[in-house]
Scaffold this motif. Structure first.
Motif, PDB file in Angstrom:
ATOM      1  N   UNK A 103       0.682  -1.307   0.103  1.00 38.52           N
ATOM      2  CA  UNK A 103      -0.116  -0.098  -0.001  1.00 38.52           C
ATOM      3  C   UNK A 103       0.752   1.130   0.100  1.00 38.52           C
ATOM      4  N   UNK A 104       2.091   1.131   0.046  1.00 40.45           N
ATOM      5  CA  UNK A 104       2.835   2.357   0.286  1.00 40.45           C
ATOM      6  C   UNK A 104       4.025   2.581  -0.790  1.00 40.45           C
ATOM      7  N   UNK A 105       3.777   1.597  -1.877  1.00 39.53           N
ATOM      8  CA  UNK A 105       4.656   1.663  -3.234  1.00 39.53           C
ATOM      9  C   UNK A 105       3.680   1.974  -4.461  1.00 39.53           C
ATOM     10  N   UNK A 106       4.509   2.422  -5.519  1.00 42.02           N
ATOM     11  CA  UNK A 106       3.613   2.694  -6.768  1.00 42.02           C
ATOM     12  C   UNK A 106       3.383   1.598  -7.484  1.00 42.02           C
ATOM     13  N   UNK A 107       3.103   0.486  -7.157  1.00 39.51           N
ATOM     14  CA  UNK A 107       2.797  -0.723  -8.102  1.00 39.51           C
ATOM     15  C   UNK A 107       1.345  -0.549  -8.437  1.00 39.51           C
ATOM     16  N   UNK A 108       1.048  -0.429  -9.690  1.00 37.31           N
ATOM     17  CA  UNK A 108      -0.419  -0.261 -10.073  1.00 37.31           C
ATOM     18  C   UNK A 108      -1.188  -1.676  -9.543  1.00 37.31           C
ATOM     19  N   UNK A 109      -2.609  -0.931  -8.860  1.00 41.62           N
ATOM     20  CA  UNK A 109      -3.332  -1.898  -8.320  1.00 41.62           C
ATOM     21  C   UNK A 109      -3.781  -3.217  -9.030  1.00 41.62           C
ATOM     22  N   UNK A 110      -4.039  -3.146 -10.112  1.00 42.35           N
ATOM     23  CA  UNK A 110      -4.070  -4.247 -11.093  1.00 42.35           C
ATOM     24  C   UNK A 110      -2.843  -5.104 -11.175  1.00 42.35           C
ATOM     25  N   UNK A 111      -1.854  -4.960 -10.853  1.00 40.82           N
ATOM     26  CA  UNK A 111      -0.698  -5.849 -10.746  1.00 40.82           C
ATOM     27  C   UNK A 111      -0.307  -6.533  -9.656  1.00 40.82           C
ATOM     28  N   UNK A 112      -1.417  -6.136  -8.434  1.00 46.49           N
ATOM     29  CA  UNK A 112      -1.275  -7.104  -7.355  1.00 46.49           C
ATOM     30  C   UNK A 112      -2.461  -7.979  -7.034  1.00 46.49           C
ATOM     31  N   UNK A 113      -2.011  -9.324  -7.062  1.00 44.01           N
ATOM     32  CA  UNK A 113      -2.900 -10.300  -7.301  1.00 44.01           C
ATOM     33  C   UNK A 113      -3.092 -11.026  -6.179  1.00 44.01           C
ATOM     34  N   UNK A 114      -4.006 -10.603  -5.308  1.00 45.15           N
ATOM     35  CA  UNK A 114      -4.365 -11.618  -4.098  1.00 45.15           C
ATOM     36  C   UNK A 114      -5.206 -12.714  -4.349  1.00 45.15           C
ATOM     37  N   UNK A 115      -4.959 -13.609  -3.490  1.00 45.60           N
ATOM     38  CA  UNK A 115      -5.759 -15.043  -3.528  1.00 45.60           C
ATOM     39  C   UNK A 115      -7.319 -14.699  -3.093  1.00 45.60           C
ATOM     40  N   UNK A 116      -8.201 -14.798  -3.685  1.00 40.57           N
ATOM     41  CA  UNK A 116      -9.489 -14.556  -3.283  1.00 40.57           C
ATOM     42  C   UNK A 116      -9.920 -15.642  -2.192  1.00 40.57           C
ATOM     43  N   UNK A 117      -9.337 -15.763  -1.143  1.00 39.34           N
ATOM     44  CA  UNK A 117      -9.531 -17.039  -0.366  1.00 39.34           C
ATOM     45  C   UNK A 117     -10.722 -16.723   0.292  1.00 39.34           C
ATOM     46  N   UNK A 118     -11.435 -15.587   0.416  1.00 40.04           N
ATOM     47  CA  UNK A 118     -12.587 -15.197   0.988  1.00 40.04           C
ATOM     48  C   UNK A 118     -13.837 -15.800   0.364  1.00 40.04           C
ATOM     49  N   UNK A 119     -13.455 -16.280  -0.953  1.00 40.40           N
ATOM     50  CA  UNK A 119     -14.595 -17.103  -1.797  1.00 40.40           C
ATOM     51  C   UNK A 119     -14.712 -18.527  -1.151  1.00 40.40           C
ATOM     52  N   UNK A 120     -13.931 -18.951  -0.380  1.00 40.92           N
ATOM     53  CA  UNK A 120     -13.923 -20.511   0.134  1.00 40.92           C
ATOM     54  C   UNK A 120     -12.725 -21.281  -0.579  1.00 40.92           C
ATOM     55  N   UNK A 121     -12.307 -22.372  -0.192  1.00 43.60           N
ATOM     56  CA  UNK A 121     -11.254 -23.076  -1.066  1.00 43.60           C
ATOM     57  C   UNK A 121     -11.253 -23.486  -2.321  1.00 43.60           C
ATOM     58  N   UNK A 122     -12.478 -23.967  -2.483  1.00 41.39           N
ATOM     59  CA  UNK A 122     -12.873 -24.535  -3.811  1.00 41.39           C
ATOM     60  C   UNK A 122     -12.978 -23.362  -4.994  1.00 41.39           C
ATOM     61  N   UNK A 123     -13.883 -22.313  -4.657  1.00 43.07           N
ATOM     62  CA  UNK A 123     -14.233 -21.360  -5.820  1.00 43.07           C
ATOM     63  C   UNK A 123     -12.670 -20.294  -5.736  1.00 43.07           C
ATOM     64  N   UNK A 124     -11.997 -20.340  -4.497  1.00 40.07           N
ATOM     65  CA  UNK A 124     -11.141 -19.352  -4.553  1.00 40.07           C
ATOM     66  C   UNK A 124     -10.041 -19.940  -5.329  1.00 40.07           C
ATOM     67  N   UNK A 125      -9.755 -21.220  -5.229  1.00 37.39           N
ATOM     68  CA  UNK A 125      -8.379 -21.896  -5.792  1.00 37.39           C
ATOM     69  C   UNK A 125      -8.820 -21.866  -7.498  1.00 37.39           C
ATOM     70  N   UNK A 126      -9.971 -22.149  -7.768  1.00 37.90           N
ATOM     71  CA  UNK A 126     -10.458 -22.048  -9.285  1.00 37.90           C
ATOM     72  C   UNK A 126     -10.179 -20.577  -9.899  1.00 37.90           C
ATOM     73  N   UNK A 127     -10.464 -19.517  -9.123  1.00 37.13           N
ATOM     74  CA  UNK A 127     -10.218 -18.109  -9.401  1.00 37.13           C
ATOM     75  C   UNK A 127      -8.760 -17.881  -9.572  1.00 37.13           C
ATOM     76  N   UNK A 128      -7.947 -18.461  -8.611  1.00 34.58           N
ATOM     77  CA  UNK A 128      -6.441 -17.956  -8.366  1.00 34.58           C
ATOM     78  C   UNK A 128      -5.886 -18.869  -9.720  1.00 34.58           C
TER      79      UNK A 128
END
Length: 236
Positions: A103-128
């Motif tokens: 959050x403190x450096x100028x990496x474009x937001x669309x270039x930081x790829x968090x794992x969507x683990x809040x979707x649950x293990x199955x759907x989150x894994x598919x998305x990632x």
């Protein structure tokens, strides 16, 4: 000696071991190597793709990166695993990395790829899996080592689906029990791997690793080998 290098071969994995005499020394060496890898990748290919690890030692390294000078616009950030918790939960690896560094450096937001683990293990894994499917080869993968020899969310005694880029984890021996992890195959598809291993509690896992015991960390086997940065453990 600040940095003692040993190289050993475990199964098909080549590992190079670097021993440091202080937490500051290992942190600074890790930062220097990350920044150098970034510069090399950007010069060669115009971008730098890094896979982050969670944990206390990486957190210290990320804190130093926050104040580093780099061509952040060319960085693309991924995670090796995360816990299936709300996005704002204190135990999310993605939240830690963002608060300490991203959050403190100028990496474009669309270039930081968090794992969507809040979707649950199955759907989150598919998305990632879909997210990383377009990435040919990572430039640098950061990993830690658990006292039981696990790395990312590859736990001993579990079956990992290496046909997937990212897979759901159930019944993890450490809470929370549900997680998402990149597979060993996907973590090995990289130009460089750096393990950060600190603390006397990791001694047994390190001994097993170096003695050829098949702990999860040994399945990370890129063609270039892995570098293991250590502090607080003996390299017997």
């Amino acid at each position: 000696m600040q940095n003692q290098l040993q190289a050993i071969i475990v199964s098909k994995q080549t590992s190079r071991w670097h021993r440091f005499d202080s937490q500051q020394a290992i942190n600074e060496a890790a930062v220097q190597r990350i920044l150098a890898a970034a510069q090399e990748a950007i010069s060669a290919r115009g971008r730098f793709s890094i896979v982050l690890a969670g944990g206390g030692t990486p957190k210290s390294v990320y804190g130093l990166l926050r104040n580093a000078q780099a061509d952040w616009s060319k960085w693309h950030v991924y995670h090796n695993d995360d816990r299936c918790l709300p996005v704002d939960h204190v135990d999310r690896n993605s939240l830690m990395a963002r608060e300490v560094w991203l959050n403190h450096v100028a990496i474009p937001a669309n270039q930081v790829h968090d794992i969507p683990a809040e979707l649950g293990p199955v759907e989150g894994a598919k998305a990632y899996a879909a997210t990383v499917a377009g990435i040919d080869t990572f430039d640098l993968v950061l990993l830690g080592l658990g006292e039981d020899g696990h790395t990312a969310s590859l736990f001993p005694g579990h079956v990992w689906d290496d046909s997937l880029d990212a897979f759901p984890v159930f019944n993890a021996p450490k809470p929370p029990s549900e997680r998402i992890s990149l597979s060993a195959r996907r973590l090995s598809d990289t130009r460089e791997v750096m393990f950060l291993v600190t603390g006397a509690g990791k001694q047994e896992a390190v001994d097993n690793w170096r003695n050829g015991v098949a702990i999860p960390a040994t399945v990370i086997a890129p063609a270039t080998g892995v570098d293991v940065y250590t502090f607080g453990v003996e390299l017997k």
